[in-house]
Design a protein around this motif. Sequence first.
Motif, short mmCIF file in Angstrom:
data_model
loop_
_atom_site.label_atom_id
_atom_site.label_comp_id
_atom_site.label_asym_id
_atom_site.label_seq_id
_atom_site.Cartn_x
_atom_site.Cartn_y
_atom_site.Cartn_z
N ILE A 187 0.71 -1.33 0.54
CA ILE A 187 -0.03 -0.26 -0.15
C ILE A 187 1.28 1.52 -0.41
CG2 ILE A 187 -1.61 1.33 0.88
CD1 ILE A 187 -2.89 -1.30 1.79
N HIS A 188 0.71 1.98 -1.29
CA HIS A 188 1.66 3.62 -1.07
C HIS A 188 0.45 4.33 -0.39
CE1 HIS A 188 3.84 0.50 -4.06
NE2 HIS A 188 2.93 0.40 -3.93
N MET A 189 0.96 4.93 0.23
CA MET A 189 0.36 6.64 0.89
C MET A 189 1.40 7.40 0.67
SD MET A 189 -0.36 3.90 3.40
CE MET A 189 -1.40 6.10 4.26
N MET A 190 0.53 8.23 0.25
CA MET A 190 0.18 9.81 -0.34
C MET A 190 1.50 10.32 -0.21
SD MET A 190 -0.43 10.40 2.80
CE MET A 190 -2.11 9.74 2.62
N ARG A 191 1.94 11.39 -0.25
CA ARG A 191 3.44 12.17 -0.27
C ARG A 191 2.80 13.45 1.02
NH1 ARG A 191 4.58 14.99 -5.40
NH2 ARG A 191 2.80 13.75 -6.17
N ARG A 192 4.45 13.57 1.28
CA ARG A 192 4.14 14.13 2.76
C ARG A 192 3.49 15.62 2.41
NH1 ARG A 192 8.74 11.27 3.93
NH2 ARG A 192 9.05 9.73 5.56
N TRP A 193 2.64 15.98 2.67
CA TRP A 193 2.35 17.58 2.41
C TRP A 193 3.50 18.78 2.90
CZ3 TRP A 193 -1.26 16.26 -0.41
CH2 TRP A 193 -2.64 15.56 -0.77
N GLU A 194 3.26 19.24 2.22
CA GLU A 194 4.12 20.66 2.21
C GLU A 194 3.07 21.77 3.27
OE1 GLU A 194 7.14 21.13 1.08
OE2 GLU A 194 6.40 19.54 0.29
N GLY A 195 4.18 22.00 4.24
CA GLY A 195 3.57 23.13 5.17
C GLY A 195 3.13 22.16 6.63
N ALA A 255 -3.55 12.17 -7.20
CA ALA A 255 -2.67 10.73 -7.09
C ALA A 255 -2.78 10.80 -8.70
CB ALA A 255 -4.55 10.28 -6.50
N VAL A 256 -4.26 10.89 -9.09
CA VAL A 256 -2.68 10.79 -10.98
C VAL A 256 -1.56 11.29 -11.54
CG1 VAL A 256 -3.78 11.53 -13.20
CG2 VAL A 256 -5.66 10.73 -11.52
N GLN A 257 -1.57 12.11 -10.45
CA GLN A 257 -0.35 13.11 -10.74
C GLN A 257 0.65 11.43 -10.09
OE1 GLN A 257 1.10 17.07 -9.62
NE2 GLN A 257 2.93 16.11 -9.45
N GLU A 258 1.07 11.66 -9.14
CA GLU A 258 1.50 10.29 -8.57
C GLU A 258 1.92 8.74 -9.15
OE1 GLU A 258 3.25 9.05 -4.55
OE2 GLU A 258 2.07 10.82 -4.44
N LEU A 259 0.35 8.43 -9.74
CA LEU A 259 0.18 7.33 -10.13
C LEU A 259 0.97 8.07 -11.65
CD1 LEU A 259 -3.15 6.66 -10.26
CD2 LEU A 259 -1.75 5.07 -9.32
N ARG A 260 0.56 8.18 -12.58
CA ARG A 260 1.65 8.87 -14.21
C ARG A 260 3.30 8.61 -13.47
NH1 ARG A 260 -2.43 13.76 -15.71
NH2 ARG A 260 -4.13 12.68 -16.67
N GLU A 261 3.63 9.01 -12.49
CA GLU A 261 4.91 9.28 -12.22
C GLU A 261 6.08 7.53 -11.62
OE1 GLU A 261 5.62 11.43 -8.54
OE2 GLU A 261 5.43 13.73 -9.63
N GLN A 262 4.75 6.93 -11.19
CA GLN A 262 5.20 5.16 -10.97
C GLN A 262 4.54 4.96 -12.39
OE1 GLN A 262 4.73 3.10 -7.70
NE2 GLN A 262 4.47 5.32 -6.29
N CYS A 263 4.15 4.92 -13.27
CA CYS A 263 3.86 3.98 -13.85
C CYS A 263 2.69 4.93 -14.98
CB CYS A 263 2.41 2.88 -13.62
SG CYS A 263 1.65 1.63 -15.04
N GLU A 294 -6.18 7.04 -17.80
CA GLU A 294 -5.88 6.71 -16.04
C GLU A 294 -7.70 6.84 -16.01
OE1 GLU A 294 -7.60 12.43 -14.68
OE2 GLU A 294 -5.97 11.72 -16.30
N THR A 295 -8.59 6.10 -17.24
CA THR A 295 -10.14 6.23 -17.18
C THR A 295 -10.54 5.13 -16.27
OG1 THR A 295 -10.35 6.30 -18.94
CG2 THR A 295 -10.22 8.49 -18.08
N GLU A 296 -10.51 4.04 -17.06
CA GLU A 296 -10.88 3.20 -16.67
C GLU A 296 -9.88 1.91 -16.14
OE1 GLU A 296 -8.79 2.69 -20.43
OE2 GLU A 296 -9.91 4.23 -19.54
N ALA A 297 -9.44 2.46 -15.52
CA ALA A 297 -7.74 1.48 -14.98
C ALA A 297 -7.60 1.98 -13.45
CB ALA A 297 -6.41 1.67 -15.75
N VAL A 298 -8.64 2.91 -12.94
CA VAL A 298 -8.41 2.85 -11.42
C VAL A 298 -9.77 2.77 -10.23
CG1 VAL A 298 -8.35 4.79 -9.65
CG2 VAL A 298 -7.13 4.76 -11.69
N ARG A 299 -9.78 2.49 -9.89
CA ARG A 299 -11.00 2.34 -9.13
C ARG A 299 -11.07 3.51 -8.08
NH1 ARG A 299 -13.88 -3.30 -6.91
NH2 ARG A 299 -15.73 -2.81 -7.70
N TRP A 300 -11.80 3.66 -8.06
CA TRP A 300 -11.90 4.72 -6.54
C TRP A 300 -12.35 4.56 -5.13
CZ3 TRP A 300 -8.74 9.09 -6.74
CH2 TRP A 300 -8.60 9.22 -8.71
#
Length: 682
Positions: free
Chosen positions: A86-94, A185-193, A198-204
């Motif tokens: 399970i990949h967690m979100m990026r560390r938030w700035e601030g 989330a989409v930005q991070e997914l694009r960096e990893q894969c 984007e549209t049909e590959a992701v279950r939210w």
Amino acid sequence: MATLLEPGMQSLRLGANGEPRCHTPSPPGSPGTRHSCSIAPLTPSQSPRSEARAPPAAPFAVVVAIDFGTTSSGYAFSFASDPEAIHMMRRWEGGDPGVANQKTPTSLLLTPDGAFHSFGYTARDYYHDLDPEDARHWLYFEKFKMKIHSTSDLSMKTELEAVNGKKVQALEVFAHALRFFKQHAVQELREQCPALPETEAVRWVITVPAIWKQPAKQFMREAAYKAGLVSPETPEQLLIALEPEAASIYCRKLRPHQLLELSCPAPAKGLGPARALDSSFRQAREQLRRSRHSRTFLVESGVGELWAELQAGDRYVVADCGGGTVDLTVHQLEQPQGTLKELYKASGGPYGAVGVDLAFERLLCRIFGADFIATFKAQRPAAWVDLTIAFEARKRAAAPTRASPLNVSLPFSFVDFYRKHRGHNVETALKRSNVNFVKWSSQGMLRLSAEAMAELFQPTVGQIIAHIGELLGKPEVRGVKLLFLVGGFAESPMLQHAVQAAFGSACRVVVPHDVGLTILKGAVLFGLDPAVVRVRRSPLTYGVGVLNKFVEGKHPREKLLVKEGKSWCTDVFEKFVAVDQSVALGEVVQRSYCPARAGQRKTIINVYCSAADDVVYITDPGVRKCGTVSLELDEAGEGGGAKRGRREIRASMQFGDTEIKVTAVDISTAKTVRATIDFLSN
């Protein structure tokens, strides 16, 4: 248009032993005939197989979960090809010093003209740094999730009030927040894969409290559609996860070293229980601090060692203590399949950490006057946010073993505004108020004694203890082996200590080390395998209003309706599912409908609900209309049954999921009829 509910075709009914038996309605007009259509009550699902259950093949390449909290929110994801990571979100700035920043505050900032500006720490800090006069024109929202739960007449037009008093449609506010997480989330997914579509590959997956009613769940789904997470044409791409369920799904994966057991006996060597407990808190926090250096968490492929100790029939409670609500769920782990069974309907209430913040606000009103606090919030909204941030840090530092005072910084604008508004300083206000345990520091701080802080916690913590105690006292729940504390508020030593003191002798009280992220990680696991919760309990009784044959002496005369020479009883409540009834995943209630007239293109059926299980009429006390089922009817095909006789539409309603779903088939053409259920237009 409402329709008369005509007799249906053959259906399944439950026999006295619970087994299904065929039932064919008597011909219309025969004695005892019910002139509503026949209903197929919930039929038992197949018996669980003895071998371990393998999760179904995931139709999506990646699952992204958004934990939309009252005070803080975040996201995590997992690829179907590697579900144990399970990949967690990026560390938030601030992020605030000393406070976990793998989540970001649920704070939204819109420009004066209503356009999106920022979310989270960025929104909070930008708003805080605005000039006071400029800040009055900006639209700042925080802790707005609770509005959806507390609004009794929630609709698509419900509005939320910004800190400056201006109102915006709640759907817009939630859509802005969800769109923000989608973009991240989409930005991070694009960096990893990079090749991931984007549209049909992701279950939210979006988390909501289990005690939320159907309108609130539908509201979150509508907000997700508006935010562009998924299209209304592909609703299966979005799952609504119940927060304590998600926590339970994750907790079953844990190993002993990932848990802090509050009920464990204190070690020898002269350490008292209080010091031992305090030491355990420090160890848990240190482990959590180290874990934050990694954004990837690995989970067990099967169930964790703690669950392996459970025997068939053992039960446990998950107490999800969040910012706005406390949600209690009772589960039983089904061995060896690893699926979960809900034993008692979800319960809880608005007893979250926000209650402590409100207690602090009431304390300020006692000292400085409610009229002044209201004026200050309206005219210096950014400074008020600054004050709440200062209190949040001290609230997190509160512990039952702490003896020294906690200092809360008052912003200079508060001190200055008070002097101009009242004509004397804040120190004079403190002396005149006679509020015990609160002193003024010359460094510009309110000094809250340990007793004062405990007093702020007491009402909220007391309600949580009372609610857990009430649940554990119910016959269906007795014999609970484990009590899991999860959610952001569960990080509080004040709450942990109180729960352990109240229930530690009755069951094992356990806190996951990463307690604030438990729901988020469980939501990812739920998205990968939604069938993991096999049986749920219905929170309400659901049914529809029908006409039955009028029976003298049984039905009241005021319900008599004579139509075409036949006597009918109106307003009869035809039950679909009863409150607290066990409903297995995939089980449905079926009912056949006939359009009231030839050529009818749309049929509307009203759905009613009640907290009671002995409802007879839709006019009974406590029964309310809660939704509508819409069936859109196309022209029957050539040679279809509709030309030779009546047209039958068979609707299936599913109650065993986190949301009520409806599908329908036109029997004459075997085609699917567009069917929707709406809880927001009543």
